[in-house]
Enzyme design. Structure first.
Site, PDB file in Angstrom:
ATOM      1  N   TYR A   1      34.028  18.138  96.094  1.00 18.90           N
ATOM      2  CA  TYR A   1      33.129  18.906  96.627  1.00 18.90           C
ATOM      3  C   TYR A   1      33.547  19.467  97.978  1.00 18.90           C
ATOM      4  O   TYR A   1      33.166  20.570  98.197  1.00 18.90           O
ATOM      5  CB  TYR A   1      31.949  17.803  96.744  1.00 18.90           C
ATOM      6  CG  TYR A   1      30.776  18.307  97.586  1.00 18.90           C
ATOM      7  CD1 TYR A   1      29.870  18.970  96.815  1.00 18.90           C
ATOM      8  CD2 TYR A   1      30.571  18.212  98.913  1.00 18.90           C
ATOM      9  CE1 TYR A   1      28.617  19.478  97.310  1.00 18.90           C
ATOM     10  CE2 TYR A   1      29.333  18.643  99.546  1.00 18.90           C
ATOM     11  CZ  TYR A   1      28.522  19.480  98.745  1.00 18.90           C
ATOM     12  OH  TYR A   1      27.444  19.749  99.249  1.00 18.90           O
TER      13      TYR A   1
ATOM     14  N   SER B   1      28.994  23.926 103.043  1.00 17.00           N
ATOM     15  CA  SER B   1      28.662  22.664 103.625  1.00 17.00           C
ATOM     16  C   SER B   1      29.326  22.233 104.890  1.00 17.00           C
ATOM     17  O   SER B   1      30.454  22.970 104.988  1.00 17.00           O
ATOM     18  CB  SER B   1      28.842  21.637 102.714  1.00 17.00           C
ATOM     19  OG  SER B   1      28.726  20.182 103.041  1.00 17.00           O
TER      20      SER B   1
HETATM   21  P1  NAD Z   1      19.306  20.032  94.825  1.00 21.53           P
HETATM   22  O1  NAD Z   1      19.966  19.158  93.946  1.00 21.53           O
HETATM   23  O2  NAD Z   1      18.130  19.571  95.352  1.00 21.53           O
HETATM   24  O3  NAD Z   1      19.154  21.474  94.111  1.00 21.53           O
HETATM   25  C1  NAD Z   1      20.260  22.045  93.368  1.00 21.53           C
HETATM   26  C2  NAD Z   1      19.721  22.910  92.414  1.00 21.53           C
HETATM   27  O4  NAD Z   1      20.892  23.699  91.670  1.00 21.53           O
HETATM   28  C3  NAD Z   1      18.979  22.073  91.533  1.00 21.53           C
HETATM   29  O5  NAD Z   1      17.569  22.502  91.007  1.00 21.53           O
HETATM   30  C4  NAD Z   1      19.830  22.320  90.117  1.00 21.53           C
HETATM   31  O6  NAD Z   1      19.169  22.173  88.803  1.00 21.53           O
HETATM   32  C5  NAD Z   1      20.557  23.636  90.231  1.00 21.53           C
HETATM   33  N1  NAD Z   1      21.714  23.665  89.714  1.00 21.53           N
HETATM   34  C6  NAD Z   1      22.712  22.857  89.429  1.00 21.53           C
HETATM   35  N2  NAD Z   1      23.905  23.053  88.803  1.00 21.53           N
HETATM   36  C7  NAD Z   1      23.429  24.502  88.555  1.00 21.53           C
HETATM   37  C8  NAD Z   1      24.094  25.703  87.764  1.00 21.53           C
HETATM   38  N3  NAD Z   1      25.309  25.370  86.990  1.00 21.53           N
HETATM   39  N4  NAD Z   1      23.453  26.773  87.356  1.00 21.53           N
HETATM   40  C9  NAD Z   1      22.280  26.815  88.022  1.00 21.53           C
HETATM   41  N5  NAD Z   1      21.721  25.988  88.769  1.00 21.53           N
HETATM   42  C10 NAD Z   1      22.261  24.788  88.875  1.00 21.53           C
HETATM   43  O7  NAD Z   1      20.268  20.302  95.975  1.00 21.53           O
HETATM   44  P2  NAD Z   1      20.207  20.780  97.495  1.00 21.53           P
HETATM   45  O8  NAD Z   1      20.227  19.760  98.545  1.00 21.53           O
HETATM   46  O9  NAD Z   1      19.061  21.943  97.647  1.00 21.53           O
HETATM   47  O10 NAD Z   1      21.628  21.739  97.701  1.00 21.53           O
HETATM   48  C11 NAD Z   1      21.843  23.211  97.402  1.00 21.53           C
HETATM   49  C12 NAD Z   1      22.948  23.489  97.893  1.00 21.53           C
HETATM   50  O11 NAD Z   1      23.171  23.050  99.117  1.00 21.53           O
HETATM   51  C13 NAD Z   1      24.273  23.012  97.153  1.00 21.53           C
HETATM   52  O12 NAD Z   1      25.030  24.265  96.923  1.00 21.53           O
HETATM   53  C14 NAD Z   1      24.670  22.082  97.932  1.00 21.53           C
HETATM   54  O13 NAD Z   1      25.847  21.759  97.770  1.00 21.53           O
HETATM   55  C15 NAD Z   1      24.549  22.483  99.372  1.00 21.53           C
HETATM   56  N6  NAD Z   1      24.448  21.222 100.442  1.00 21.53           N
HETATM   57  C16 NAD Z   1      23.389  20.211 100.401  1.00 21.53           C
HETATM   58  C17 NAD Z   1      23.526  19.272 101.281  1.00 21.53           C
HETATM   59  C18 NAD Z   1      22.623  18.077 101.184  1.00 21.53           C
HETATM   60  O14 NAD Z   1      22.786  17.208 102.013  1.00 21.53           O
HETATM   61  N7  NAD Z   1      21.447  18.084 100.417  1.00 21.53           N
HETATM   62  C19 NAD Z   1      24.125  19.349 102.445  1.00 21.53           C
HETATM   63  C20 NAD Z   1      25.242  20.628 102.439  1.00 21.53           C
HETATM   64  C21 NAD Z   1      25.085  21.496 101.381  1.00 21.53           C
END
Ligand code: NAD
Length: 252
Positions: free
Chosen positions: A157, A143
């Site tokens: 986080y 991130s």
């Molecule tokens: P999201 O919540 O839409 O999707 C995440 C998915 O991961 C969900 O379907 C959830 O069920 C699954 N998940 C959670 N815990 C799990 C586990 N223990 N085992 C298997 N699957 C699991 O989130 P997103 O925004 O698509 O985020 C994806 C990645 O991007 C994450 O690592 C997040 O930290 C990172 N990220 C997101 C943002 C943002 O603003 N959304 C910014 C920077 C980084």
């Protein structure tokens, strides 16, 4: 067809970035192992991939569990004969006002279990499989907060994503001569469930938007497109990178 003949495993592919990556990778010819804690969501992604003419299989795995991570990699090899691309993308966040004084130990542990151990287990079982396939690409979702530090504190986080960057750099160095590239993708704030459940009022969203030079939240597909580049041979000289896709937030 930038991923023709490739097999890609994507964790957290039942939602957000992971789902969009499954769709984009499949459009470019990859067969996809769609992994999520939520099986119904993973199956929904498979349905979407198949609807656009792609090939995919869904499986439930908790990436923080060694046995689940070993099983998802085994499934890729059993079903499609190899693993070339591993996208360690599953991650969780927590309340965005947690600092050192307020963060519960249980929140710290869960965040590290999923965000750090999840990447570790993915690599532990994925690297031997990619080696058996003759090389490939690993993408770890970190991130922008790992680079910047968050103005709205999310201590566990932020620290967990810093660990993802460190692991990425070390693994990239260690495995570079085996044809295994390892890169970290650093999204900025996105309009996905993960963030919007905290930015749940217009006022909170506006307060965050002030920090993003582009003046908008990113879309999951914009991160998936960057992951596609890192997964493909177009990124053949790119390893150990901290790949920021953040609307300029770290430049400001
Ligand atoms: P999201 O919540 O839409 O999707 C995440 C998915 O991961 C969900 O379907 C959830 O069920 C699954 N998940 C959670 N815990 C799990 C586990 N223990 N085992 C298997 N699957 C699991 O989130 P997103 O925004 O698509 O985020 C994806 C990645 O991007 C994450 O690592 C997040 O930290 C990172 N990220 C997101 C943002 C943002 O603003 N959304 C910014 C920077 C980084």
């Amino acid at each position: 067809m930038r991923l023709a003949g490739k097999v890609a495993l994507i964790t957290g592919a039942g939602s957000g970035i992971g789902r969009q990556a499954a769709l984009r990778f499949a459009q470019e010819g990859a067969k996809i192992v769609v992994v999520d804690l939520n099986l119904a969501a993973a199956e929904e992604t498979v349905g979407l991939v198949k609807k656009q003419g792609g090939e995919a299989i869904a499986t439930r795995a908790d990436v923080s569990k060694a046995a689940d991570s070993a099983a998802m990699v085994a499934l890729a090899e059993e079903t499609y004969g190899a693993l070339h691309i591993l996208f360690n993308n599953a991650g969780i966040s927590h309340a965005d006002d947690d600092n050192a004084e307020t963060t519960e130990e249980s929140v710290w542990d869960l965040t590290f279990d999923v965000n750090v151990k999840g990447v570790f287990f993915g690599c532990k079982y994925g690297i031997p499989a990619i080696r058996r396939a003759g090389g490939g690409s690993i993408i770890n979702t970190a991130s922008f907060v790992a680079v910047l530090g968050a103005a709205t504190p999310q201590l566990a986080y932020t620290a967990s994503k810093g660990a993802v960057l460190s692991m990425t750099r070390e693994l990239a160095t260690i495995h570079a001569r085996e044809g295994i590239r390892v890169n970290a993708l650093c999204p900025g704030p996105l309009r996905t469930e993960l963030l919007m459940k905290y930015l749940n009022t217009e006022e909170k969203r506006q307060r965050r938007l002030v920090h993003i030079p582009m003046g908008r939240f990113g879309e999951a597909v914009e991160i998936a497109n960057a992951a596609l580049f890192l997964a493909s041979d177009e990124a053949s000289f790119t390893t150990g990178a901290t790949f920021l896709v953040d609307g300029g937030i770290t430049a400001a």
